[in-house]
Design an enzyme around this catalytic site. Structure first.
Site, PDB file in Angstrom:
ATOM      1  N   ASP A  93       0.844  -1.193   0.000  1.00  0.00           N
ATOM      2  CA  ASP A  93       0.000   0.000   0.000  1.00  0.00           C
ATOM      3  C   ASP A  93       0.889   1.256   0.000  1.00  0.00           C
ATOM      4  O   ASP A  93       1.870   1.319   0.741  1.00  0.00           O
ATOM      5  CB  ASP A  93      -0.861  -0.049   1.276  1.00  0.00           C
ATOM      6  CG  ASP A  93      -1.975   0.975   1.271  1.00  0.00           C
ATOM      7  OD1 ASP A  93      -2.385   1.405   0.183  1.00  0.00           O
ATOM      8  OD2 ASP A  93      -2.452   1.322   2.381  1.00  0.00           O
ATOM      9  N   HIS A  94       0.542   2.242  -0.816  1.00  0.00           N
ATOM     10  CA  HIS A  94       1.222   3.546  -0.817  1.00  0.00           C
ATOM     11  C   HIS A  94       2.749   3.515  -0.746  1.00  0.00           C
ATOM     12  O   HIS A  94       3.336   4.083   0.182  1.00  0.00           O
ATOM     13  CB  HIS A  94       0.754   4.406   0.352  1.00  0.00           C
ATOM     14  CG  HIS A  94      -0.627   4.947   0.179  1.00  0.00           C
ATOM     15  ND1 HIS A  94      -0.921   5.963  -0.701  1.00  0.00           N
ATOM     16  CD2 HIS A  94      -1.783   4.602   0.776  1.00  0.00           C
ATOM     17  CE1 HIS A  94      -2.206   6.209  -0.627  1.00  0.00           C
ATOM     18  NE2 HIS A  94      -2.771   5.409   0.245  1.00  0.00           N
ATOM     19  N   ASP A 118       2.782   5.097  -5.329  1.00  0.00           N
ATOM     20  CA  ASP A 118       2.093   6.359  -5.092  1.00  0.00           C
ATOM     21  C   ASP A 118       3.044   7.522  -5.316  1.00  0.00           C
ATOM     22  O   ASP A 118       3.746   7.968  -4.416  1.00  0.00           O
ATOM     23  CB  ASP A 118       1.530   6.388  -3.670  1.00  0.00           C
ATOM     24  CG  ASP A 118       0.787   7.688  -3.383  1.00  0.00           C
ATOM     25  OD1 ASP A 118       0.786   8.587  -4.260  1.00  0.00           O
ATOM     26  OD2 ASP A 118       0.209   7.808  -2.293  1.00  0.00           O
TER      27      ASP A 118
HETATM   28 ZN   LIG Z   1      -4.638   5.044   1.014  1.00  0.00          ZN
END
Ligand SMILES: [Zn+2]
Length: 323
Positions: A93-94, A118
């Protein structure tokens, strides 16, 4: 166990076609993994476990993201192999551009089935260039990629944005076309962290516009909703009906876990603290209750219950591709 991009693509394709979403659940320790996998198997739903760089640092004990990702990946792989009614993928994630080497390490060692790069804080052209590079590397290893443009308000590991920017559909199209990301995270007004759904100005119309535009241009993708912990059931289902296939959940689990453990200790304080009025000499702590297994399980059960509820709301219940 879905440790490759093809399987997860299949999961998201089914979700898009049948209008449900996969609950992407952030974890940082084994107990949370067990709870979420058990929940998924109970309700016959596929699930995506997510790890952030912060979670990986924590899991390694010495802030080593590569070691932490290896530990968490092994936990998810070994535990998920026990289940037959659901499949689990693992996602980063991210990951911001400064973690490019970490992402590369996870991809090349087959630790995950998907990654989110990201670079949304960079200029559009830089975001496209960096994301493209990750997509190229990931696709070579049968791993899928989530990308993002625009900001999602709030705070999440190393992503701090003060202003809220809604995703521009034309930019979304340009981004998807040029990068070939498999999943696209749209900013539609949600916040990372603790929020109340009714206070969020959610632009569901934007999801619809982006989805339509991508389809018209032959690049249909699954749309991802971040910062969704505080949204109401109606808001989430509204997003799903318009093309969202992945809903990220982190804060909700943390709150449920902490509340359950807090409740246990409120009721069982005398297991470890001498009650007022009793002499310390007479007091004997109660091992049967302070054994961590007795109270950690309360938090785990709370996460499991929340996960089952979320899979029900998101419609993934009884929709595993394994059924
Ligand atoms: Zn997020």
């Amino acid at each position: 166990m879905f440790f490759n991009g093809d399987k997860m693509k299949q999961v998201f394709l089914k979700a898009k076609k049948e209008r449900f979403a996969i609950v992407a659940s952030n974890i940082a320790f084994d107990g949370a993994v067990r709870s979420i996998l058990q929940a998924a198997d109970n309700v016959k739903s596929d699930v995506l476990i997510q790890i952030s760089t912060g979670a990986c640092k924590y899991a390694s004990g010495i802030n080593n993201v590569n070691v932490g990702a290896s530990v968490l990946s092994s936990i998810v792989k070994i535990l998920s192999a026990q289940y037959r009614n659901s499949g689990a993928g693992l996602h980063i994630d991210h990951a911001t551009p400064n973690y490019f080497d970490f992402v590369k390490f996870c991809i090349e060692n087959g630790l995950v089935s998907s990654v989110m790069i990201d670079a949304s804080k960079e200029k559009m052209e830089d975001n496209i260039r960096i994301t493209k590079e990750v997509v190229y590397l990931a696709h070579k290893h049968n791993i899928i990629v989530e990308g993002e443009i625009g900001y999602i308000k709030g705070q999440e590991d190393e992503i701090v944005s003060d202003e809220q920017l809604y995703t521009n559909p034309d930019e979304a199209l340009e981004f998807v076309k040029k990068t070939d990301v498999d999943l696209f995270a749209a900013s539609i007004g949600t916040n990372h962290g603790v929020t109340k759904g009714k206070n969020v100005h959610l632009r569901l119309d934007l999801i619809e516009k982006i989805d339509k535009l991508l389809i018209e241009n032959g690049v249909e993708r699954g749309i991802v909703l971040h910062g969704a912990s505080g949204l109401t059931k109606e808001q989430q289902q509204g997003a799903i009906s318009r093309g969202v296939v992945k809903i990220n959940k982190d804060t909700r689990y943390q709150m449920e876990y902490a509340s359950a453990v807090q409740k246990f200790w409120e009721e069982n304080k005398d297991a470890i603290v001498c009650p007022k009025g009793m002499s310390e000499d007479d007091y004997i702590p109660d091992k049967k209750r302070f054994d961590p297994r007795k109270w950690l399980i309360k938090g785990e059960q709370a996460i499991q219950k929340a996960a089952e509820n979320l899979m029900d709301i998101c419609g993934s219940k009884e929709h595993s591709i394994l059924l």
